[in-house]
Design a protein around this motif. Structure first.
Motif, mmCIF file in Angstrom:
data_model
loop_
_atom_site.group_PDB
_atom_site.id
_atom_site.type_symbol
_atom_site.label_atom_id
_atom_site.label_comp_id
_atom_site.label_asym_id
_atom_site.label_seq_id
_atom_site.Cartn_x
_atom_site.Cartn_y
_atom_site.Cartn_z
ATOM 1 N N ALA A 158 6.084 -9.733 12.509
ATOM 2 C CA ALA A 158 4.557 -9.609 11.986
ATOM 3 C C ALA A 158 4.129 -8.411 11.866
ATOM 4 C CB ALA A 158 3.785 -10.477 12.869
ATOM 5 N N ALA A 159 4.163 -7.422 12.711
ATOM 6 C CA ALA A 159 3.374 -5.850 12.505
ATOM 7 C C ALA A 159 4.062 -5.321 11.515
ATOM 8 C CB ALA A 159 3.494 -5.270 13.952
ATOM 9 N N PRO A 160 5.550 -5.363 11.362
ATOM 10 C CA PRO A 160 6.268 -4.593 10.142
ATOM 11 C C PRO A 160 5.868 -4.982 9.140
ATOM 12 C CG PRO A 160 7.588 -4.858 11.993
ATOM 13 C CD PRO A 160 6.559 -5.782 12.327
ATOM 14 N N ARG A 161 5.758 -6.548 8.973
ATOM 15 C CA ARG A 161 5.331 -7.126 7.505
ATOM 16 C C ARG A 161 3.914 -6.673 7.153
ATOM 17 N NH1 ARG A 161 4.803 -12.229 8.264
ATOM 18 N NH2 ARG A 161 5.640 -12.437 10.403
ATOM 19 N N LEU A 162 3.081 -6.667 8.027
ATOM 20 C CA LEU A 162 1.553 -6.281 7.753
ATOM 21 C C LEU A 162 1.592 -5.003 7.128
ATOM 22 C CD1 LEU A 162 -1.515 -7.037 7.801
ATOM 23 C CD2 LEU A 162 -1.442 -6.135 10.264
ATOM 24 N N ARG A 163 2.161 -3.995 7.914
ATOM 25 C CA ARG A 163 2.287 -2.662 7.547
ATOM 26 C C ARG A 163 2.883 -2.499 6.301
ATOM 27 N NH1 ARG A 163 5.375 -1.148 11.605
ATOM 28 N NH2 ARG A 163 3.552 -1.372 13.198
ATOM 29 N N THR A 164 3.778 -3.251 5.909
ATOM 30 C CA THR A 164 4.542 -2.991 4.898
ATOM 31 C C THR A 164 3.792 -3.505 3.684
ATOM 32 O OG1 THR A 164 6.858 -3.006 6.003
ATOM 33 C CG2 THR A 164 6.886 -3.403 3.444
ATOM 34 N N SER A 165 3.206 -4.758 3.799
ATOM 35 C CA SER A 165 2.319 -5.093 2.751
ATOM 36 C C SER A 165 1.279 -4.559 2.359
ATOM 37 C CB SER A 165 1.776 -6.566 3.146
ATOM 38 O OG SER A 165 0.923 -6.715 4.386
ATOM 39 N N ILE A 166 0.547 -3.684 3.351
ATOM 40 C CA ILE A 166 -0.547 -2.578 3.134
ATOM 41 C C ILE A 166 -0.055 -1.507 2.453
ATOM 42 C CG2 ILE A 166 -2.261 -0.987 4.120
ATOM 43 C CD1 ILE A 166 -2.504 -3.051 6.426
ATOM 44 N N PHE A 167 0.982 -0.936 2.792
ATOM 45 C CA PHE A 167 1.434 0.107 1.994
ATOM 46 C C PHE A 167 2.033 -0.076 0.582
ATOM 47 C CE2 PHE A 167 1.383 2.973 5.777
ATOM 48 C CZ PHE A 167 0.996 4.182 5.164
ATOM 49 N N SER A 168 2.502 -1.344 0.343
ATOM 50 C CA SER A 168 3.170 -1.846 -0.887
ATOM 51 C C SER A 168 2.007 -2.026 -1.683
ATOM 52 C CB SER A 168 3.985 -3.013 -0.696
ATOM 53 O OG SER A 168 5.146 -2.769 0.156
ATOM 54 N N THR A 169 0.747 -2.742 -1.214
ATOM 55 C CA THR A 169 -0.351 -2.946 -1.990
ATOM 56 C C THR A 169 -0.859 -1.610 -2.611
ATOM 57 O OG1 THR A 169 -0.712 -4.920 -0.913
ATOM 58 C CG2 THR A 169 -2.660 -3.869 -2.291
ATOM 59 N N TYR A 170 -1.082 -0.781 -1.568
ATOM 60 C CA TYR A 170 -1.444 0.597 -1.924
ATOM 61 C C TYR A 170 -0.601 1.249 -3.154
ATOM 62 C CZ TYR A 170 -4.782 0.940 1.938
ATOM 63 O OH TYR A 170 -5.712 0.741 2.879
ATOM 64 N N ALA A 171 0.683 1.198 -3.031
ATOM 65 C CA ALA A 171 1.439 1.801 -3.936
ATOM 66 C C ALA A 171 1.310 1.222 -5.109
ATOM 67 C CB ALA A 171 3.015 1.806 -3.361
ATOM 68 N N ALA A 172 1.421 -0.209 -5.329
ATOM 69 C CA ALA A 172 1.271 -1.025 -6.429
ATOM 70 C C ALA A 172 0.076 -0.654 -7.444
ATOM 71 C CB ALA A 172 1.439 -2.528 -6.306
ATOM 72 N N LEU A 173 -0.998 -0.574 -6.398
ATOM 73 C CA LEU A 173 -2.278 -0.199 -7.101
ATOM 74 C C LEU A 173 -2.177 1.342 -7.690
ATOM 75 C CD1 LEU A 173 -4.984 -1.585 -4.461
ATOM 76 C CD2 LEU A 173 -4.347 -2.650 -6.804
ATOM 77 N N ALA A 174 -1.606 2.115 -6.954
ATOM 78 C CA ALA A 174 -1.627 3.485 -7.420
ATOM 79 C C ALA A 174 -0.759 3.551 -8.568
ATOM 80 C CB ALA A 174 -1.282 4.340 -6.181
ATOM 81 N N PHE A 175 0.288 2.721 -8.528
ATOM 82 C CA PHE A 175 1.230 3.018 -9.794
ATOM 83 C C PHE A 175 0.342 2.242 -11.068
ATOM 84 C CE2 PHE A 175 4.695 1.802 -12.640
ATOM 85 C CZ PHE A 175 5.516 2.530 -12.420
ATOM 86 N N LEU A 176 -0.343 1.209 -10.912
ATOM 87 C CA LEU A 176 -1.011 0.666 -12.126
ATOM 88 C C LEU A 176 -1.983 1.691 -12.611
ATOM 89 C CD1 LEU A 176 -1.098 -2.903 -10.885
ATOM 90 C CD2 LEU A 176 0.358 -2.078 -12.779
ATOM 91 N N LEU A 177 -2.961 2.341 -11.492
ATOM 92 C CA LEU A 177 -4.080 3.076 -11.841
ATOM 93 C C LEU A 177 -3.393 4.417 -12.498
ATOM 94 C CD1 LEU A 177 -6.335 2.761 -8.821
ATOM 95 C CD2 LEU A 177 -6.765 2.097 -11.121
#
Length: 779
Positions: free
Chosen positions: A648-667
């Motif tokens: 659960a903790a690794p999935r939460l951490r990964t999802s947050i960073f992946s969301t940040y990275a995806a948003l940064a890529f699109l922006l």
């Protein structure tokens, strides 16, 4: 004031909202954990005391009561030292029995923290083994509806009436391990003979003026004295187990593992905020020409420059306001999901609420930045008629910043994704689907002796086997639910091995006859459990592959004898009957340690886990009601849910960073597109002249791409350096993935450059698609 286009309005609002929401969410969590002080008196002097057996790889070993009493007498080190034990109890409410989490604590526990209950009182010294109970505010509110007359009422705890004498404060969240407690019960401390019978956790307050380093030095001297006086931490033949007393600040024990993640997430959120501000700046820059024309017309019609500037500044507040509302909604939703997920790192925090001050500060920063970005291109309106255009250096800086920020967020995200994928591919050693799991704990009031405990679970196993032949089992703890350390064990005819590659400690699992079948555990050598092993006479155990390989290399352990702890009178040796495959008993990212499987009657325990294939919760409840209606099953859940908590903790951490990275890529892609489109539009005359002089479309495309990719390449190098810093901060959370691995950096750099090139193509097409003759005539 001219109305902003809908597309521009939404894009500007989103640029503000994404960065503001990311920063607000992370800093709200940080403030709730790291920044705010604990609600205790002088929290800086509070410490947690652990015993250590370093040569047995046990850095956090609970204290025996004998050691606790010795440590507490050292008033030159501690003002006071309190002990507590997390446990579980069965309470009888008006209409049902319910399993609750509890803490047994010594009478000095709450006074040591400098607190008093919100209502009533704490335990008196004479009540160290009394039948009194204190409720947490959450339990009182949810079970009794904040009944103001709760004090003095009776609550049946483990079948024994307890008088309710107090209710704790709503902001009291104390748990070093395990789940939040509902009840506090008195703890009686008496000294046993065995100084390795660790069962107590402790919190202490250092003597005023004594530093942590000085206290640790004094405890090091004390541990040396106890080792000589009582042979503490030594094996039967004088082997040194590396006994030491270790102090750690309470704040560090509570929040230490969380700090690297939060710092890295905060840095990533700030990068995303900067990226959002840069892209909003580009949006305003793209509208500079239109706004200059509108402002020029208003000035010509007699409007004052101050009024025009004020109107233009107010115009920027509309998307900022919408962005703030969106950021508020996203932050509240994110914190709600986080509170619902209850990650272990936030176990001691309680509910994390939105920090309005952080949100307002971020929005104020965004508003000021947006005003500057929108007004700077118009700064020369009263002095020069030509529109402002960015210099080549500014253009290169903005392009490089986009690529740098993308790389800085992509690399940690790629590392976490690889780590999570590798972790989820680990074979836990047991079946992770199709099983129902639950816990059963017997009340101490009616099940006092080992014989009573054994008799109940024998009857439960028989009932389960009758209803679910070879599809039900009992186990003292579910895999992936045990602490990282284990308990020492001895091998007949050998001294303790305190310096081998595998520490001589083991997880002991008390099991029923069909445990191997239900969990599909592979038998590697010897035999498994048989019916005769549960008749009360056979003293056999099964061991796992790690124990066999580490302590019997090149030979068979079958027939050899071991005992948990040190050999001692009255404790029989146990014969190894078989070897089974390894289980991950603690965490998936840790290598399995030695494991010993014993028939549950050999060391009866009060709590057992029930595992059934093809059953429903109602099936188990029916069986328990027939055996004892006051013994409820709790934590009823599919094993899939239990297994999911391990990641659960690794999935939460990964999802947050992946969301940040995806948003940064699109922006960043949108930012590069906006910037190159605006830049090419300003240089169409130059490109028209080149076309008229014979330049080919491919030549123009190559020129534009080089102007964009050169600064992007420099930005990529800068971004990779920042990414390495973030990745190093996450190193403790990576499983078989290293911040020094070049692959994620290469992939991130490649993606950033591809993104830059692709975002440049639409602008480049407009350059070589224009009609040179028509464009030159219009000039």
């Amino acid at each position: 004031m001219r109305r902003l286009p809908s597309a521009f309005f939404l894009l500007a609002a989103l640029g503000t909202a994404l960065g503001a929401a990311a920063v607000t969410t992370v800093l709200s969590v940080a403030r709730a954990t790291l920044s705010s002080s604990l609600p205790y008196r002088d929290p800086a002097s509070l410490v947690v005391v652990w015993d250590q057996l370093l040569k047995l790889d046990l850095p956090r070993f609970p204290l025996s009561t004998a050691n606790y009493l010795d440590y507490r007498t050292r008033t030159d080190i501690f003002s006071d030292l309190a002990a507590f034990q997390p446990t579980a109890s069965t309470v009888r409410l008006a209409d049902r029995s319910e399993r609750t989490n509890a803490i047994r604590a010594t009478p000095n526990f709450l006074p040591l923290l400098g607190l008093q209950p919100a209502t009533g009182r704490w335990f008196l010294p004479a009540e160290h083994n009394g039948q009194v109970v204190i409720l947490t505010h959450q339990f009182w509110e949810s079970r009794f509806g904040t009944d103001p007359h709760i004090l003095g009422r009776t609550l049946a705890v483990d079948g024994i009436p307890h008088q309710i004498i107090g209710v704790l404060r709503a902001d009291f969240h104390f748990r070093l391990t395990g789940e939040a407690p509902d009840l506090f019960l008195p703890l009686s401390v008496t000294a046993p003979a065995d100084r390795l019978a660790g069962a107590l956790q402790t919190v202490g307050r250092l003597r005023p003026g004594l530093s942590l380093a000085a206290a640790q030095s004094a405890l090091d001297a004390l541990s040396s004295q106890l080792k000589l006086r009582h042979r503490t931490g030594m094996g039967p033949n004088g082997e040194d187990g590396g006994y030491r007393i270790w102090l750690t600040p309470l704040t560090g024990e509570l929040y230490g593992p969380l700090r690297p993640s939060l710092r890295t997430l905060a840095a990533a959120a700030v990068l995303l905020l900067f990226l959002g501000l840069i892209n909003t700046a580009l949006l305003w820059l793209g509208r500079a020409a239109q706004r200059r024309r509108d402002a020029s017309i208003r000035l010509m019609l007699g409007a004052s420059p101050a009024r025009v500037a004020a109107d233009l500044a107010v115009e920027t507040l509309a998307p900022t306001t919408l962005g703030g509302l969106l950021a508020l909604g996203v932050s509240v939703a994110a914190l709600s999901l986080l509170n619902a997920a209850q990650p272990p790192e936030l176990a001691t925090t309680g509910t994390v609420s939105l920090h309005v001050g952080v949100l307002l500060s971020v929005l104020a920063l965004s508003a000021v930045a947006n005003m500057l970005f929108s007004l700077l291109p118009l700064r020369s309106l009263l002095r020069a008629p030509s529109p402002a255009r960015p210099s080549g250096r500014t253009y290169a800086l903005l392009i490089g910043a986009q690529a740098a920020l993308v790389c800085a967020l992509l690399v940690p995200s790629l590392l976490l994704v690889r780590s999570l994928a590798t972790l989820q591919s680990v074979d836990p050693g047991f079946v992770t689907h199709g099983l129902l799991t639950a816990s059963v704990t017997l009340p101490e009031s009616r099940y006092r002796s080992p014989e009573q405990l054994s008799r109940f679970f024998t009857l439960l196993e028989a009932s389960l086997t009758e209803r679910f032949p070879a599809r039900a089992a009992l186990l003292s703890r579910l895999p992936l639910g045990l602490p990282e350390g284990g308990d020492p064990f001895s091998i007949e005819g050998r001294a303790y091995s305190v310096s081998g590659t595998i520490p001589q400690i083991a997880h002991r699992l008390l099991a029923s006859q069909h445990t191997l079948d239900v969990f599909n555990l592979r038998l590697l050598e010897g035999r498994g459990f048989e019916g005769r092993d549960f008749d009360g006479d056979t003293r056999i155990v099964l061991v796992n592959e790690t124990l066999a390989r580490g302590f019997f290399p090149g030979q068979s352990p079958v027939g050899r004898r071991i005992v948990m702890g040190a050999p001692r009178p009255g404790v029989p040796w146990l014969t190894i009957a078989g070897v089974v495959a390894d289980l991950h008993t603690a965490r998936l990212d840790l290598a399995p340690i030695p494991q010993v499987f014993q028939p549950f009657w050999q060391a009866p325990t009060r709590t057992m886990a029930v595992i059934i294939r093809g059953a429903t919760p109602a099936d188990l409840r029916q069986i328990l009601v027939k055996l004892d209606p006051d013994v409820p099953a709790y934590r009823l859940q599919p094993i899939e849910q239990h297994f999911a908590r391990a990641t659960a903790a690794p999935r939460l951490r990964t999802s947050i960073f992946s969301t940040y990275a995806a948003l940064a890529f699109l922006l960043a892609a949108f930012g590069v597109y906006s910037l190159t489109t605006w830049s090419v539009a300003r240089q169409l005359r130059e490109f028209a002249l080149r076309s008229a002089l014979g330049a080919t479309p491919m030549g123009l495309l190559r020129t534009i791409l080089l102007r964009t990719l050169r600064p992007a390449s420099i930005g990529v190098i800068t971004g990779l350096a920042a990414a390495y810093t973030l990745a190093r901060a996450l190193a403790a959370h990576l499983y078989q993935a290293s911040p020094d691995d070049p692959a994620p950096y290469f992939v991130a750099a490649t993606l950033a450059l591809i993104m830059t090139a692709v975002a440049t193509l639409p602008a480049a097409r407009s350059a070589f698609a224009a009609n040179p003759a028509q464009l030159l005539r219009s000039e």
